[in-house]
Design an enzyme around this catalytic site. Structure first.
Site, mmCIF file in Angstrom:
data_model
loop_
_atom_site.group_PDB
_atom_site.id
_atom_site.type_symbol
_atom_site.label_atom_id
_atom_site.label_comp_id
_atom_site.label_asym_id
_atom_site.label_seq_id
_atom_site.Cartn_x
_atom_site.Cartn_y
_atom_site.Cartn_z
ATOM 1 N N TYR A 84 0.845 -1.185 0.000
ATOM 2 C CA TYR A 84 0.000 0.000 0.000
ATOM 3 C C TYR A 84 0.884 1.240 0.000
ATOM 4 O O TYR A 84 1.555 1.558 0.976
ATOM 5 C CB TYR A 84 -0.916 0.028 1.217
ATOM 6 C CG TYR A 84 -1.879 -1.137 1.328
ATOM 7 C CD1 TYR A 84 -2.221 -1.904 0.219
ATOM 8 C CD2 TYR A 84 -2.451 -1.479 2.552
ATOM 9 C CE1 TYR A 84 -3.101 -2.969 0.325
ATOM 10 C CE2 TYR A 84 -3.341 -2.540 2.667
ATOM 11 C CZ TYR A 84 -3.657 -3.280 1.553
ATOM 12 O OH TYR A 84 -4.523 -4.332 1.683
ATOM 13 N N GLY A 101 -17.594 1.482 0.508
ATOM 14 C CA GLY A 101 -18.280 2.742 0.797
ATOM 15 C C GLY A 101 -19.726 2.785 0.351
ATOM 16 O O GLY A 101 -20.500 3.621 0.832
ATOM 17 N N PRO A 122 -16.216 -4.624 4.366
ATOM 18 C CA PRO A 122 -17.544 -4.905 4.935
ATOM 19 C C PRO A 122 -18.567 -3.821 4.641
ATOM 20 O O PRO A 122 -19.767 -4.038 4.831
ATOM 21 C CB PRO A 122 -17.262 -4.996 6.434
ATOM 22 C CG PRO A 122 -16.081 -4.091 6.636
ATOM 23 C CD PRO A 122 -15.227 -4.300 5.406
ATOM 24 N N LEU A 123 -18.109 -2.666 4.173
ATOM 25 C CA LEU A 123 -19.021 -1.589 3.798
ATOM 26 C C LEU A 123 -19.131 -1.448 2.281
ATOM 27 O O LEU A 123 -19.572 -0.411 1.772
ATOM 28 C CB LEU A 123 -18.569 -0.269 4.430
ATOM 29 C CG LEU A 123 -18.608 -0.242 5.960
ATOM 30 C CD1 LEU A 123 -18.086 1.079 6.496
ATOM 31 C CD2 LEU A 123 -20.027 -0.502 6.470
#
Length: 332
Positions: A58, A223, A219-220
């Protein structure tokens, strides 16, 4: 905050983790601000979100450096998870699972993170040119040397290798069974959310049956499940969602009933409850060994995500979420 245990190594973490990737990689570059991100990591620890998930790729490297700035002051408060096995070039990403590289990469991550031990070291992707047992053996040596506490495997590349008529995670499970013969797997990281439930079919049960922790990535829904994205609003060119088939204006509009359903549940649970918290509570309800790792880069969202652990969805709530329309727009 509620605590959860990761794998046979019995590593204790907060119920909700923090994915640090958006702070310096893959999302809107104009919103990546170092000082703001550092404050967000501190806030996560203050709220009990002890698991900080990063990777050497990253940035590359800048994300570990950012996390290291916090660990320098608060190492005892954090559970550090990073990954190895992918190299970033100008226009490509390649796997490297050679034992010598793994050892050097671990030492470099330790320096950037400003720590003498990594709590969970994950193989980001298996190298097709190196037997996975060789790579895993090198990782096991790092545990024996005291540089790493436990090992995990990331299944985030499973979609790209999917074969016709095969369940999504069949290849991942075969890989897990191979490396388990070398050294115990403490955790598996894979996508799991209200609009991406494939892990429930075989991968999550495999982990549950063996006491392996499950880190729920995205998990979202990148977004989308927060209900804060506007269909057709567009994304910056380097944002991964600009090329994601579920984030075209058409697909975002088509999938709004999923967000609307989460919003209905949130409204019933209380005026301060958000759609994002309901989405995270659903992930938490999938098992005691499941830890959602939502990405965030602002204090407000970090605090909101952490407090999702306080929600308890009823059987009726879970049924309502389960009956929401399936997401449209495929990754395959």
């Amino acid at each position: 905050m509620e605590r959860r245990t990761i794998g046979a190594a019995a590593l204790e973490v907060g119920a909700v983790g923090l994915g640090c990737m958006p702070m310096s990689w893959a999302y809107s570059a104009s919103r990546q601000r170092g000082e703001e991100s550092v404050r967000a990591v501190h806030r996560a620890l203050d709220e009990g979100s002890t698991l900080l998930d990063t990777a050497d790729m990253y940035g590359p490297f800048t994300n570990e450096l950012l996390v290291g700035r916090v660990l320098r002051e608060r190492r005892p408060d954090a559970f550090v998870s990073t990954k190895v096995g992918l190299l970033v070039g100008d226009q490509h990403i390649v796997a490297n699972g050679r034992p010598g590289y793994v050892r050097r990469a671990c030492d470099a991550s330790l320096r950037r993170l400003q720590t003498d031990v990594i709590d969970l070291y994950q193989l980001h992707r298996a190298d097709p040119e190196v037997p996975v047992e060789e790579t895993w053996g090198a990782l096991a040596e790092l545990v024996q040397a005291g540089k790493v506490r436990a090992l995990g495997l990331s299944a985030m590349g499973a979609r790209t290798g999917r074969r016709s008529q095969a369940r999504l995670y069949d290849a991942t499970i075969r890989q897990l069974e191979r490396v388990q013969q070398v050294f115990p797997v403490s955790a598996v990281q894979a996508e799991l959310s209200v609009w991406s439930t494939e892990a429930l079919e075989s991968l999550l049960p495999w982990c549950s049956a063996r006491g392996v922790g499950f880190l729920a990535a995205m998990p979202l829904g990148n977004g989308f499940l927060t209900g804060t994205l506007t269909p057709g609003g567009g994304f910056e060119p380097e944002d991964i969602r600009a090329r994601h088939p579920r984030f075209t204006a058409e697909m975002m509009a088509a999938n709004q009933p999923i967000v609307a359903g989460l919003r209905r549940v949130a409204a019933r649970l209380g005026p301060e409850v958000t759609t994002a918290q309901v989405a995270l509570a659903w992930v938490l309800a999938q098992g005691r060994h499941v830890v959602p790792v939502p990405g965030a880069k602002r204090e407000r969202w970090v605090a909101q995500n952490a407090r999702a652990a306080e929600l308890r969805l009823s059987a009726a709530d879970l049924t309502e979420v389960a009956e929401l329309p399936r997401a449209q727009g495929s990754w395959d």
